[in-house]
Design a protein around this motif. Structure first.
Motif, PDB file in Angstrom:
ATOM      1  N   THR A   1      52.891  54.791  38.238  1.00 29.68           N
ATOM      2  CA  THR A   1      52.135  54.119  39.614  1.00 29.68           C
ATOM      3  C   THR A   1      52.472  52.274  39.847  1.00 29.68           C
ATOM      4  OG1 THR A   1      51.363  53.490  36.875  1.00 29.68           O
ATOM      5  CG2 THR A   1      49.857  55.372  37.989  1.00 29.68           C
ATOM      6  N   PRO A   2      51.471  51.952  39.950  1.00 30.30           N
ATOM      7  CA  PRO A   2      52.369  50.621  41.332  1.00 30.30           C
ATOM      8  C   PRO A   2      52.238  49.855  39.632  1.00 30.30           C
ATOM      9  CG  PRO A   2      50.241  51.219  41.998  1.00 30.30           C
ATOM     10  CD  PRO A   2      50.510  52.470  41.337  1.00 30.30           C
ATOM     11  N   LEU A   3      52.774  48.797  40.246  1.00 34.26           N
ATOM     12  CA  LEU A   3      52.516  48.008  39.173  1.00 34.26           C
ATOM     13  C   LEU A   3      52.126  46.810  39.745  1.00 34.26           C
ATOM     14  CD1 LEU A   3      53.496  45.944  36.565  1.00 34.26           C
ATOM     15  CD2 LEU A   3      55.441  45.495  37.767  1.00 34.26           C
ATOM     16  N   LEU A   4      50.049  46.773  39.476  1.00 31.09           N
ATOM     17  CA  LEU A   4      49.246  45.756  40.522  1.00 31.09           C
ATOM     18  C   LEU A   4      49.216  44.588  39.289  1.00 31.09           C
ATOM     19  CD1 LEU A   4      46.727  48.417  40.884  1.00 31.09           C
ATOM     20  CD2 LEU A   4      48.471  47.534  42.114  1.00 31.09           C
ATOM     21  N   ASP A   5      48.539  43.214  39.921  1.00 29.96           N
ATOM     22  CA  ASP A   5      48.485  41.773  39.530  1.00 29.96           C
ATOM     23  C   ASP A   5      47.933  41.148  40.180  1.00 29.96           C
ATOM     24  OD1 ASP A   5      48.893  39.787  37.824  1.00 29.96           O
ATOM     25  OD2 ASP A   5      50.195  38.576  39.862  1.00 29.96           O
ATOM     26  N   ALA A   6      46.734  41.033  39.370  1.00 32.49           N
ATOM     27  CA  ALA A   6      45.538  40.497  40.221  1.00 32.49           C
ATOM     28  C   ALA A   6      45.031  39.271  39.570  1.00 32.49           C
ATOM     29  CB  ALA A   6      43.883  41.094  39.511  1.00 32.49           C
ATOM     30  N   THR A   7      44.263  38.291  40.089  1.00 34.28           N
ATOM     31  CA  THR A   7      43.892  36.611  40.076  1.00 34.28           C
ATOM     32  C   THR A   7      42.959  36.358  41.154  1.00 34.28           C
ATOM     33  OG1 THR A   7      45.582  35.852  42.244  1.00 34.28           O
ATOM     34  CG2 THR A   7      46.385  36.034  39.498  1.00 34.28           C
ATOM     35  N   ALA A   8      41.872  35.666  40.396  1.00 35.17           N
ATOM     36  CA  ALA A   8      41.057  35.162  41.181  1.00 35.17           C
ATOM     37  C   ALA A   8      40.913  34.175  41.841  1.00 35.17           C
ATOM     38  CB  ALA A   8      40.034  34.722  40.077  1.00 35.17           C
TER      39      ALA A   8
ATOM     40  N   ASN B   1      39.503  32.539  44.250  1.00 34.57           N
ATOM     41  CA  ASN B   1      38.460  31.361  44.086  1.00 34.57           C
ATOM     42  C   ASN B   1      38.197  30.758  42.909  1.00 34.57           C
ATOM     43  OD1 ASN B   1      36.803  33.900  43.800  1.00 34.57           O
ATOM     44  ND2 ASN B   1      34.714  33.362  45.399  1.00 34.57           N
ATOM     45  N   GLY B   2      39.060  31.154  42.440  1.00 24.80           N
ATOM     46  CA  GLY B   2      38.907  30.818  40.667  1.00 24.80           C
ATOM     47  C   GLY B   2      40.564  30.814  39.966  1.00 24.80           C
ATOM     48  N   ALA B   3      40.588  30.376  38.685  1.00 25.21           N
ATOM     49  CA  ALA B   3      41.643  29.870  38.662  1.00 25.21           C
ATOM     50  C   ALA B   3      42.410  30.896  37.572  1.00 25.21           C
ATOM     51  CB  ALA B   3      41.965  28.981  38.320  1.00 25.21           C
ATOM     52  N   GLY B   4      43.598  32.350  38.149  1.00 28.96           N
ATOM     53  CA  GLY B   4      44.634  33.250  36.172  1.00 28.96           C
ATOM     54  C   GLY B   4      42.880  33.937  36.506  1.00 28.96           C
ATOM     55  N   ARG B   5      42.558  34.416  35.353  1.00 28.57           N
ATOM     56  CA  ARG B   5      41.486  36.020  35.539  1.00 28.57           C
ATOM     57  C   ARG B   5      40.103  34.766  35.100  1.00 28.57           C
ATOM     58  NH1 ARG B   5      45.548  38.148  34.605  1.00 28.57           N
ATOM     59  NH2 ARG B   5      46.329  39.596  35.835  1.00 28.57           N
ATOM     60  N   ALA B   6      40.029  33.468  35.974  1.00 28.69           N
ATOM     61  CA  ALA B   6      38.818  33.234  35.695  1.00 28.69           C
ATOM     62  C   ALA B   6      37.850  32.243  37.075  1.00 28.69           C
ATOM     63  CB  ALA B   6      38.011  31.525  34.294  1.00 28.69           C
TER      64      ALA B   6
ATOM     65  N   ILE C   1      38.811  38.499  44.751  1.00 32.32           N
ATOM     66  CA  ILE C   1      40.440  38.955  43.653  1.00 32.32           C
ATOM     67  C   ILE C   1      41.349  39.579  44.435  1.00 32.32           C
ATOM     68  CG2 ILE C   1      41.119  39.994  41.665  1.00 32.32           C
ATOM     69  CD1 ILE C   1      38.472  40.529  40.974  1.00 32.32           C
ATOM     70  N   GLN C   2      42.648  38.691  44.582  1.00 32.31           N
ATOM     71  CA  GLN C   2      44.160  39.114  45.553  1.00 32.31           C
ATOM     72  C   GLN C   2      44.439  40.173  44.118  1.00 32.31           C
ATOM     73  OE1 GLN C   2      46.452  35.632  45.882  1.00 32.31           O
ATOM     74  NE2 GLN C   2      47.616  36.756  47.226  1.00 32.31           N
ATOM     75  N   VAL C   3      44.850  40.666  44.659  1.00 27.96           N
ATOM     76  CA  VAL C   3      45.497  41.836  44.379  1.00 27.96           C
ATOM     77  C   VAL C   3      46.748  42.481  45.053  1.00 27.96           C
ATOM     78  CG1 VAL C   3      45.392  44.470  43.915  1.00 27.96           C
ATOM     79  CG2 VAL C   3      43.008  43.162  44.182  1.00 27.96           C
ATOM     80  N   SER C   4      47.694  42.828  44.464  1.00 31.16           N
ATOM     81  CA  SER C   4      49.289  42.688  44.556  1.00 31.16           C
ATOM     82  C   SER C   4      49.975  43.565  44.215  1.00 31.16           C
ATOM     83  CB  SER C   4      50.061  41.220  45.048  1.00 31.16           C
ATOM     84  OG  SER C   4      50.502  41.166  43.973  1.00 31.16           O
ATOM     85  N   ASP C   5      50.982  44.361  44.777  1.00 34.52           N
ATOM     86  CA  ASP C   5      51.632  45.511  43.834  1.00 34.52           C
ATOM     87  C   ASP C   5      53.080  45.256  44.549  1.00 34.52           C
ATOM     88  OD1 ASP C   5      52.638  47.906  43.395  1.00 34.52           O
ATOM     89  OD2 ASP C   5      52.148  49.013  45.016  1.00 34.52           O
TER      90      ASP C   5
ATOM     91  N   SER D   1      31.317  37.816  32.120  1.00 33.68           N
ATOM     92  CA  SER D   1      32.270  38.818  32.488  1.00 33.68           C
ATOM     93  C   SER D   1      32.368  40.073  33.420  1.00 33.68           C
ATOM     94  CB  SER D   1      33.235  39.500  30.880  1.00 33.68           C
ATOM     95  OG  SER D   1      32.867  39.914  30.650  1.00 33.68           O
ATOM     96  N   VAL D   2      33.559  40.252  34.454  1.00 34.46           N
ATOM     97  CA  VAL D   2      33.782  40.935  35.288  1.00 34.46           C
ATOM     98  C   VAL D   2      34.879  41.622  34.725  1.00 34.46           C
ATOM     99  CG1 VAL D   2      33.844  42.120  37.168  1.00 34.46           C
ATOM    100  CG2 VAL D   2      32.494  40.387  36.740  1.00 34.46           C
ATOM    101  N   THR D   3      34.756  43.072  34.465  1.00 32.02           N
ATOM    102  CA  THR D   3      35.830  44.042  34.403  1.00 32.02           C
ATOM    103  C   THR D   3      35.888  44.594  35.649  1.00 32.02           C
ATOM    104  OG1 THR D   3      35.599  44.017  32.000  1.00 32.02           O
ATOM    105  CG2 THR D   3      37.191  45.835  32.831  1.00 32.02           C
ATOM    106  N   VAL D   4      37.722  44.536  36.436  1.00 30.47           N
ATOM    107  CA  VAL D   4      38.043  45.569  37.611  1.00 30.47           C
ATOM    108  C   VAL D   4      38.769  46.616  36.547  1.00 30.47           C
ATOM    109  CG1 VAL D   4      39.066  44.919  39.128  1.00 30.47           C
ATOM    110  CG2 VAL D   4      37.459  43.233  38.452  1.00 30.47           C
ATOM    111  N   LEU D   5      38.706  47.777  37.716  1.00 36.07           N
ATOM    112  CA  LEU D   5      39.815  48.601  37.209  1.00 36.07           C
ATOM    113  C   LEU D   5      39.824  49.237  38.607  1.00 36.07           C
ATOM    114  CD1 LEU D   5      41.098  51.112  35.660  1.00 36.07           C
ATOM    115  CD2 LEU D   5      38.523  52.635  36.517  1.00 36.07           C
TER     116      LEU D   5
END
Length: 151
Positions: A42-49, A51-56, A72-76, A134-138
């Motif tokens: 599976t891809p090595l994904l990263d997600a950050t807010a 229009n926020g900071a980190g995961r907030a 949320i910005q998502v990168s592989d 909170s919001v959980t993203v999959l």
């Protein structure tokens, strides 16, 4: 009996040569077996807010009825990811709901799905009251939880 007289060895092939060839083939076979496994991982994904900071996310000056997007910005591995995502609101009862006009909301009103396009996932919500949830993203097999504060 000499090595050349062995009934199982072809002409010119010694036991030593066969052992050396066998020893060198082990890393080659191991690499050949591992390559498809790496390609199928599976891809090595990263997600950050975005229009926020980190995961907030912290939205100041919002009012009930406002529609705002959690972006949320998502990168592989550093490359913008495109695919599908699902998200779940937790602890948002009375504080926020998904904006059903802009988002595909499931049978469970706390669940929604949206595309990740060019590395950007937009999850619009409608403000019901000030507070935190909170919001959980999959995405693929990766999961992140983001905190959201509306004040």
């Amino acid at each position: 009996m000499t090595e050349h007289d062995s009934p199982t060895a072809p002409e010119g092939l010694t036991r030593r040569a066969a052992l050396v060839a066998g020893a060198w083939s082990v890393p080659v076979i191991a690499a050949a077996v591992a390559a498809p496994l790496a390609a199928a991982s599976t891809p090595l994904l990263d997600a950050t807010a975005l229009n926020g900071a980190g995961r907030a996310f912290d939205f100041d000056g919002v009012s009930p009825g406002d529609s705002i997007a959690l972006i949320i910005q998502v990168s592989d591995n550093g490359t913008p990811y495109s695919g599908s995502a699902s998200a779940v609101l937790a602890g948002a009862s009375g504080i926020a709901t998904w904006d059903g006009d802009l988002l595909d909301v499931g049978a469970d009103p706390n669940s929604a799905s949206a595309p990740v396009d060019g590395g950007e996932l937009s999850l619009p919500i409608v403000v019901g009251a000030l507070g935190s949830f909170s919001v959980t993203v999959l995405i693929a097999s990766s999961t992140w939880t983001f905190s959201v504060t509306l004040s």
